[in-house]
Scaffold this motif. Sequence first.
Motif, PDB file in Angstrom:
ATOM      1  N   GLU A   1       0.832  -1.211   0.000  1.00  0.00           N
ATOM      2  CA  GLU A   1       0.000   0.000   0.000  1.00  0.00           C
ATOM      3  C   GLU A   1       0.862   1.255   0.000  1.00  0.00           C
ATOM      4  O   GLU A   1       0.561   2.222  -0.710  1.00  0.00           O
ATOM      5  N   LEU A   2       1.943   1.238   0.773  1.00  0.00           N
ATOM      6  CA  LEU A   2       2.848   2.389   0.801  1.00  0.00           C
ATOM      7  C   LEU A   2       3.475   2.605  -0.578  1.00  0.00           C
ATOM      8  O   LEU A   2       3.592   3.736  -1.039  1.00  0.00           O
ATOM      9  N   ALA A   3       3.841   1.522  -1.244  1.00  0.00           N
ATOM     10  CA  ALA A   3       4.411   1.631  -2.591  1.00  0.00           C
ATOM     11  C   ALA A   3       3.391   2.219  -3.562  1.00  0.00           C
ATOM     12  O   ALA A   3       3.737   3.046  -4.421  1.00  0.00           O
ATOM     13  N   GLN A   4       2.108   1.836  -3.420  1.00  0.00           N
ATOM     14  CA  GLN A   4       1.060   2.383  -4.282  1.00  0.00           C
ATOM     15  C   GLN A   4       0.874   3.883  -4.037  1.00  0.00           C
ATOM     16  O   GLN A   4       0.705   4.655  -4.980  1.00  0.00           O
ATOM     17  N   ILE A   5       0.923   4.289  -2.783  1.00  0.00           N
ATOM     18  CA  ILE A   5       0.781   5.711  -2.449  1.00  0.00           C
ATOM     19  C   ILE A   5       1.982   6.490  -2.983  1.00  0.00           C
ATOM     20  O   ILE A   5       1.820   7.561  -3.577  1.00  0.00           O
ATOM     21  N   ASN A   6       3.186   5.953  -2.799  1.00  0.00           N
ATOM     22  CA  ASN A   6       4.382   6.622  -3.317  1.00  0.00           C
ATOM     23  C   ASN A   6       4.341   6.744  -4.837  1.00  0.00           C
ATOM     24  O   ASN A   6       4.732   7.773  -5.394  1.00  0.00           O
ATOM     25  N   ALA A   7       3.839   5.720  -5.519  1.00  0.00           N
ATOM     26  CA  ALA A   7       3.712   5.768  -6.978  1.00  0.00           C
ATOM     27  C   ALA A   7       2.717   6.852  -7.395  1.00  0.00           C
ATOM     28  O   ALA A   7       2.951   7.583  -8.365  1.00  0.00           O
ATOM     29  N   LEU A   8       1.615   6.984  -6.659  1.00  0.00           N
ATOM     30  CA  LEU A   8       0.626   8.018  -6.944  1.00  0.00           C
ATOM     31  C   LEU A   8       1.238   9.406  -6.764  1.00  0.00           C
ATOM     32  O   LEU A   8       1.042  10.303  -7.592  1.00  0.00           O
ATOM     33  N   ILE A   9       2.012   9.585  -5.708  1.00  0.00           N
ATOM     34  CA  ILE A   9       2.689  10.858  -5.450  1.00  0.00           C
ATOM     35  C   ILE A   9       3.635  11.189  -6.601  1.00  0.00           C
ATOM     36  O   ILE A   9       3.639  12.312  -7.117  1.00  0.00           O
ATOM     37  N   GLU A  10       4.415  10.206  -7.038  1.00  0.00           N
ATOM     38  CA  GLU A  10       5.366  10.423  -8.129  1.00  0.00           C
ATOM     39  C   GLU A  10       4.654  10.738  -9.441  1.00  0.00           C
ATOM     40  O   GLU A  10       5.065  11.647 -10.166  1.00  0.00           O
ATOM     41  N   ARG A  11       3.583   9.992  -9.754  1.00  0.00           N
ATOM     42  CA  ARG A  11       2.842  10.223 -11.003  1.00  0.00           C
ATOM     43  C   ARG A  11       2.288  11.644 -11.068  1.00  0.00           C
ATOM     44  O   ARG A  11       2.241  12.250 -12.127  1.00  0.00           O
ATOM     45  N   ARG A  12       1.855  12.154  -9.931  1.00  0.00           N
ATOM     46  CA  ARG A  12       1.269  13.499  -9.915  1.00  0.00           C
ATOM     47  C   ARG A  12       2.318  14.604  -9.768  1.00  0.00           C
ATOM     48  O   ARG A  12       1.993  15.774  -9.830  1.00  0.00           O
ATOM     49  N   GLY A  13       3.564  14.201  -9.541  1.00  0.00           N
ATOM     50  CA  GLY A  13       4.650  15.167  -9.496  1.00  0.00           C
ATOM     51  C   GLY A  13       4.729  15.978  -8.210  1.00  0.00           C
ATOM     52  O   GLY A  13       5.307  17.063  -8.199  1.00  0.00           O
ATOM     53  N   TYR A  14       4.193  15.448  -7.117  1.00  0.00           N
ATOM     54  CA  TYR A  14       4.225  16.169  -5.845  1.00  0.00           C
ATOM     55  C   TYR A  14       5.567  15.970  -5.148  1.00  0.00           C
ATOM     56  O   TYR A  14       6.209  14.945  -5.304  1.00  0.00           O
TER      57      TYR A  14
END
Length: 76
Positions: free
Chosen positions: A56-69
């Motif tokens: 789940e943490l990896a999924q959240i980190n991937a979402l953060i990276e995709r959105r460029g935050y």
Amino acid sequence: MPPVILTLHIPNKQTRIEFAATVRQMLPECTTYIPGKSPGIHTSDIGIKASVTKKELAQINALIERRGYQCHTQEK
């Protein structure tokens, strides 16, 4: 896995709300809150508290990276 605090700087308030809603959908057993000031991190207006798996943490980190935050990680 030790507890961590992820702090994101998202300038637009509506975008912050939408991101928090997306993360809440990913974590069914979480709570949201309005955090107070914490030393060493930005003041925020949305907090999400949850126990997560590494996946789940990896999924959240991937979402953060995709959105460029930009993300600040602090171990608790």
